[in-house]
Structure formats: structure tokens, C-alpha cells
Enzyme design. Structure first.
Site, PDB file in Angstrom:
ATOM      1  CE1 TYR A  53      -5.927  -2.227  10.521  1.00 24.69           C
ATOM      2  CE2 TYR A  53      -5.202  -0.698  12.209  1.00 24.69           C
ATOM      3  CZ  TYR A  53      -5.577  -0.947  10.920  1.00 24.69           C
ATOM      4  OH  TYR A  53      -5.602   0.081  10.008  1.00 24.69           O
ATOM      5  CG  LEU A 235       7.450   5.554   4.874  1.00 20.83           C
ATOM      6  CD1 LEU A 235       8.208   4.875   6.008  1.00 20.83           C
ATOM      7  CD2 LEU A 235       8.384   6.430   4.062  1.00 20.83           C
ATOM      8  CG  PHE A 237       2.653  -2.016   2.113  1.00 21.67           C
ATOM      9  CD1 PHE A 237       2.729  -3.353   2.487  1.00 21.67           C
ATOM     10  CD2 PHE A 237       1.529  -1.304   2.436  1.00 21.67           C
ATOM     11  CE1 PHE A 237       1.689  -3.959   3.168  1.00 21.67           C
ATOM     12  CE2 PHE A 237       0.481  -1.899   3.109  1.00 21.67           C
ATOM     13  CZ  PHE A 237       0.559  -3.235   3.483  1.00 21.67           C
ATOM     14  N   GLY A 238       6.757   0.574   2.461  1.00 20.66           N
ATOM     15  CA  GLY A 238       8.217   0.498   2.492  1.00 20.66           C
ATOM     16  C   GLY A 238       8.894   0.849   1.184  1.00 20.66           C
ATOM     17  CG  LEU A 240       7.403   6.128  -1.376  1.00 22.99           C
ATOM     18  CD1 LEU A 240       6.198   6.961  -0.973  1.00 22.99           C
ATOM     19  CD2 LEU A 240       8.095   6.749  -2.585  1.00 22.99           C
ATOM     20  CB  THR A 241      12.325   2.970   3.017  1.00 25.83           C
ATOM     21  OG1 THR A 241      12.313   1.674   2.387  1.00 25.83           O
ATOM     22  CG2 THR A 241      11.138   3.094   3.966  1.00 25.83           C
TER      23      THR A 241
END
Length: 345
Positions: A53, A235, A237-238, A240-241
Site C-alpha cells: 500500500y 462500497l 469502489f464507490g 454503491l454510493t
């Protein structure tokens, strides 16, 4: 914040785990420290990172997330924080990690642990995870096993024996897996049982409204063997926002790093996201709250990994994970799942 036992270990972890793959890429050291401070103030004691990371991985930033955690951890009571990190597996074209590891053999695992300990500025790692398997198997958006892709791999027994040495030396406390499948989990358990080696206590796999494969493949195994799930990408990678429904080029990890779209670029992803977003609105929730509350409420989840690039986002994610969905809403989620079954495995 609820505190739970992690699998069959004696680790007591918060129900939410702070994921740190943005540290050193999207978040500066100061911003990352502020997020860590806020998480701790809200009762989070569990931090997940990895030697590779931040993501996306690059030679220039490799190890930076661990280093940022290390400068934050310095001077703090070590026993108050549960640190999880990961050793990178082979065959991912990252020749800047230990010269491009071709295996998860004893020497590679030992060098990786020593590097993580140095960057984290600690004497021990609470949970040391194999980031992905050494062997050929479908992962990161691949959806079926390809026997033609078979390759040489360090046997699981050798990997676990290397981990056992590190446990005996006090460098790591427990062993976990990530991006694993049932055969791999059972092989680790078999060798632990037959040879008196450490039992794995956790598995960190993708799990969200678009990918509930864990329920079909690993839920029973983990229940019977006392292995806790640490779900990531809750989420998606966004997606589900719901923000990409409104504004396809919206700011987020998917727009910043489009190469990560292979898992979520499949045909039924957008219709499923639209359906879940509509259900959230009917229930008086944001799409992100519905998605995170559903995952956090599953009985097999030990600790839900959330990420954030701002304090406001972290507060929102923590509140969402604490939300208890009404049974009727959960039933509607399940009905949509049967209609849009795992569009992003």
C-alpha cells in the site's frame, strides 16, 4: 463501538476496521494521522494495511501506508491498537517488492515481515495476512477457475511453517488469509491440525451488495472453523454510493484509477446499483448507508473494513456501519440479490 473476538484468536477488535490503502497516495501523512486520531476517538482499535500500500501500487509509494502508520503509532500505547498487515503474493508484476517475489517461501515471508515491522515501528504484528494466494485461482474480478493458467507455487504447508517460525519468535501473533477460496482455507486448516501449526483466524475477502460469493462458498467453513470475515470493498469502489449514477466522471477511486474497473465493469452492475439505490431511497437511507449497514450487520462479519479520504467521510461510514436495518429492508435486499445475483464477483 462494539468490540468482538476475531475468529478463534484472543484479539478483541472493533466492529469497524480502518483500511489505509489511501494513505500516502490520496491522503498525506498529516491527513492520514488525523483520520487515525478520529477513528480511535470513535472507538476503532483495528487498523488494516499492507506492505504494497497505497493502492494503486507504485515503486515510488510502496510501503508508505505502513510508514505513515508507524509515525502515528510511535509513542502511543502499543497494546491499545490491533495492527493487521499483509505480505504480497506473487505474479502481480510488482518487481519493486523484494525484487518481484516469485513465491511465498520462507525467505520472502521473513523479509516482508522484517520490512513491515521496521516501517510500522513496532516489535510485533497482531495479524499477518497472505494478501493473495501463491497458487493459480480466480481473483480480483476473474470469475472462474482457469486450469490452463496453472503455475508453480510454494506449497501451503511451507507458507504456514514460515508463519509458525515468526509466531514462535514473537514477530507476529496470528495468521490470516485474504482473497482466498474454500480449498485454500481448508488446506491451511488441515496442515495446522496435522502438524501443530498456527490456525488461520481470519479471511479478508471482497464482500458487498454486488458480490456476496462469500455466503455461497465460505460462510459455512468460517462458521464451523471459527474464522472471522473482514470484508473489504463494501462500497464496491464507490459504485454503491450511487454517485456514478448521477455523475459518471464523479471524483473517486474509480475515476482516479480506471484500471480497477475490471471487477465492476460487468453488464449487470449498473442495473443492480440502480435497484439498490432506489431501495435505499424508499427506506429513507442513503445508498452508502444501506450498503455498509447491510454488510456490517451480517452475523459472519468480524470487523468491517472501511476507508475514507476525509474526516466527514469517515464519520459517515462509521455511522452507516452502526445502523441496524429493519428486517423488511433486509428482505428486500435479499430479493434484489436473487434478481441481480453477484454481478461483480
Amino acid at each position: 463501538m462494539e468490540v468482538r473476538q476475531l475468529g478463534g484468536s484472543d484479539l478483541r477488535v472493533s466492529a469497524v476496521c480502518l483500511g489505509t490503502m489511501t494513505f500516502g497516495q490520496q491522503n498525506s501523512e498529516a491527513e492520514s494521522h488525523a483520520l487515525l486520531d478520529l477513528a480511535m476517538a470513535r472507538g476503532v482499535n483495528f487498523i488494516d494495511t499492507a506492505e504494497m500500500y497505497p493502492v494503486p501500487p507504485r515503486a515510488e509509494t510502496c510501503g508508505r501506508s505502513e510508514s505513515i502508520i508507524g509515525t502515528w503509532l510511535r509513542g502511543r500505547p502499543r497494546e491499545q491498537v490491533v495492527i493487521a498487515t499483509k505480505v504480497a503474493g506473487p505474479a502481480r508484476s510488482m518487481d519493486w517488492i523484494r525484487g518481484g517475489p516469485l513465491s511465498l517461501d520462507r525467505d520472502n515471508i521473513r523479509v516482508a515481515v522484517e520490512g513491515s515491522l521496521r516501517r510500522l515501528q513496532t516489535d510485533y504484528i497482531d495479524l499477518y495476512q497472505i494478501h493473495w494466494p501463491a497458487r493459480n485461482q480466480p481473483m480480483f474480478g476473474q470469475w472462474r477457475f482457469d486450469d490452463a493458467a496453472e503455475r508453480e507455487a510454494t506449497p501451503i504447508r511451507e507458507q504456514l511453517e514460515a508463519m509458525a517460525e515468526l509466531v514462535r519468535e514473537g514477530k507476529i501473533r496470528y495468521v490470516g488469509l485474504s482473497n482466498e477460496h474454500p480449498w485454500g482455507v481448508m488446506e491451511f486448516l488441515r496442515h495446522a491440525r496435522e502438524l501443530g501449526l498456527p490456525r488461520v483466524v481470519s479471511v479478508q475477502n471482497a464482500y458487498n451488495l454486488l458480490n456476496r460469493n462469500f455466503e455461497y462458498t465460505l460462510a459455512e467453513t468460517c462458521f464451523r472453523e471459527q474464522i472471522g470475515l473482514m470484508p473489504y470493498s463494501v462500497l464496491a469502489f464507490g459504485h454503491l454510493t450511487g454517485k456514478y449514477l448521477v455523475d459518471p466522471p464523479a471524483q473517486g477511486r474509480l475515476s482516479l484509477f480506471p484500471a480497477f474497473g475490471q471487477r465492476y465493469g460487468k453488464a449487470n452492475v449498473q442495473p443492480a446499483v440502480q435497484a439498490y439505490a432506489a431501495l435505499a431511497r424508499e427506506a429513507g437511507l442513503s445508498p452508502a448507508t444501506l450498503a455498509q449497514a447491510f454488510v456490517a450487520g451480517r452475523p459472519f462479519v468480524a470487523s468491517t473494513i472501511v476507508g475514507a479520504t476525509s474526516p466527514a467521510q469517515l464519520e459517515e461510514n462509521l455511522a452507516a456501519c452502526a445502523r441496524v436495518l429493519e428486517p423488511a429492508v433486509v428482505a428486500q435486499v435479499d430479493a434484489l440479490h436473487l434478481q441481480f445475483t453477484n454481478p461483480a464477483p
